[in-house]
Design an enzyme around this catalytic site. Structure first.
Site, PDB file in Angstrom:
ATOM      1  N   ASN A  29      -6.912  -5.570  -4.279  1.00  0.00           N
ATOM      2  CA  ASN A  29      -7.819  -4.935  -5.238  1.00  0.00           C
ATOM      3  C   ASN A  29      -8.640  -6.001  -5.938  1.00  0.00           C
ATOM      4  OD1 ASN A  29      -7.011  -2.298  -4.784  1.00  0.00           O
ATOM      5  ND2 ASN A  29      -5.603  -2.236  -6.508  1.00  0.00           N
TER       6      ASN A  29
ATOM      7  N   ARG B 128      -4.684   0.186  -0.187  1.00  0.00           N
ATOM      8  CA  ARG B 128      -4.102  -1.077   0.286  1.00  0.00           C
ATOM      9  C   ARG B 128      -2.890  -0.835   1.168  1.00  0.00           C
ATOM     10  NH1 ARG B 128      -2.332  -4.044  -4.550  1.00  0.00           N
ATOM     11  NH2 ARG B 128      -2.120  -1.936  -5.333  1.00  0.00           N
TER      12      ARG B 128
END
Length: 91
Positions: free
Chosen positions: A38, A20
């Site tokens: 996520n 990320r």
């Protein structure tokens, strides 16, 4: 206003490998907005909004990801109607 918005679902070893944060870094380098999040099933959901060229470059990078990631599949959805966020966030 963004020229282009793409939503992607990235599958593989993509959680716990700075995916990320690395996606955010890649997106900001291209002046893109959106997010990387996520998902409970182990995938990462990504929204990329901005110039077509920038979205294309980061979309291609998603297939590789950061060191330690093992991307097995990326599914894309080009969004016709999308309210582009004003920054890039990670969740």
């Amino acid at each position: 206003m963004a020229d282009c918005c793409v939503r992607a679902w990235v599958t593989g070893k993509v959680q716990g490998v700075l995916f990320r944060r690395s996606t955010q870094h890649q997106a900001l380098a291209q002046n893109l907005t959106g997010y990387a999040k996520n998902l409970p099933d182990g995938r990462v959901k990504v929204l990329l909004c901005g110039s077509r060229e920038g979205v294309k470059l980061v979309s291609e990078w998603l297939w590789k990801g950061p060191e330690g990631a093992q991307v097995t599949h990326v599914e894309f959805d080009v969004l016709d109607q999308c309210h582009a966020p004003d920054h890039f966030a990670t969740y």
